[in-house]
Design a protein around this motif. Structure first.
Motif, PDB file in Angstrom:
ATOM      1  N   ASN A 107       0.810  -1.226   0.000  1.00 21.00           N
ATOM      2  CA  ASN A 107       0.000   0.000   0.000  1.00 21.00           C
ATOM      3  C   ASN A 107       0.842   1.274   0.000  1.00 21.00           C
ATOM      4  N   ALA A 108       2.052   1.177  -0.501  1.00 20.06           N
ATOM      5  CA  ALA A 108       2.936   2.343  -0.546  1.00 20.06           C
ATOM      6  C   ALA A 108       3.289   2.692  -1.987  1.00 20.06           C
ATOM      7  N   LEU A 160       8.731   3.102   6.751  1.00 21.17           N
ATOM      8  CA  LEU A 160       9.010   3.745   5.473  1.00 21.17           C
ATOM      9  C   LEU A 160      10.371   4.439   5.480  1.00 21.17           C
ATOM     10  N   TYR A 197       9.226   7.192   0.250  1.00 23.47           N
ATOM     11  CA  TYR A 197       8.101   6.255   0.286  1.00 23.47           C
ATOM     12  C   TYR A 197       6.932   6.958   0.962  1.00 23.47           C
ATOM     13  N   ARG A 218       2.600   6.571   2.124  1.00 25.63           N
ATOM     14  CA  ARG A 218       1.427   5.715   2.337  1.00 25.63           C
ATOM     15  C   ARG A 218       0.293   6.616   2.845  1.00 25.63           C
TER      16      ARG A 218
END
Length: 232
Positions: free
Chosen positions: A84-85, A136, A156, A158
């Motif tokens: 989900n990133a 992250l 990164y 999310r």
């Protein structure tokens, strides 16, 4: 991989290792820098797909710049993307990068989870890092380390999409360019010289399988409106 039509500055042992008949007798020296137009013409005669032919180089390639021989190695770095990133990969030029990118992230979307890593390219040459999500941040550090190219930064995120913050990142004074912003499987093509490492390009996802039709367009429109909420 190198395009056969961009190898005019490479030595003949590489550029024509698979096509020796393309080398005129006057080009037999491995240090010859041969004319691009003639190289292109001969390779087109030999290859069935003239504009897209690819030659795989050996592990080490030597090019000639100003009469000097320079060795370059190529490496493909597989980049991990957490569930989900998304990742944003770019190039910047000053140690202040991590602080300014952090400020952009938190002021654009306070709810965004993110990790930033930046490869310092002079002095102590440390991997500088910031963020508000430990997973992250650690992944950004690991990816920056694997790529190993000076002044490269990795972000990164999310809880949002690159489209939410990309323009703000581009407007950061230190940012020179963005290589990619994606959640797809990602490979980074790295060139290695005696001085260091450089990002030459990226492989973002997969190659096209066809051209969209009417049903594909309908699904694309529905996706944007029903899933991402980008459109009304």
């Amino acid at each position: 991989m190198f395009s056969a039509f961009s190898t005019h500055s490479l030595n003949t042992s590489f550029a024509f290792s698979r096509f020796p008949e393309a080398i005129p007798t006057s080009w037999t020296s491995s240090r010859t820098v041969f004319p691009f137009s003639e190289t292109t013409r001969r390779m087109k005669e030999l290859l069935p797909i003239s504009s897209t032919a690819i030659i795989s180089p050996p592990p080490g390639v030597r090019i000639f710049l100003g009469g000097e021989s320079v060795s370059i190695q190529l490496e493909v770095v597989d980049v991990a993307i957490p569930e989900n990133a998304n990742i944003i990969l770019g190039h910047s030029h000053f140690i202040k990068t991590v602080e300014d990118l952090y400020e952009v992230m938190v002021t654009t979307n306070p709810n965004l989870k993110f990790g930033i890593a930046f490869n310092e390219a002079s002095g102590p040459c440390l991997i500088r890092h910031e963020g508000n999500d430990e997973e992250l941040v650690n992944q950004a550090i690991e990816t920056a380390k694997k790529i190993g190219a000076g002044h490269t930064f990795v972000i990164y995120i999310r809880g949002g999409y690159p489209i939410n913050i990309l323009n703000q990142i581009k407007n950061v004074q230190e940012v020179c360019r963005i290589y990619t912003a994606t959640a797809n499987p990602l490979q980074v093509i790295v060139g290695i010289t005696s001085q260091g490492r450089a990002v030459l390009g990226v492989v973002d996802g997969y190659s096209p399988k066809g051209v969209e039709g009417d049903e594909d367009k309908r699904k694309r429109h529905a996706f944007l409106r029903e899933i991402t909420k980008y459109k009304k």
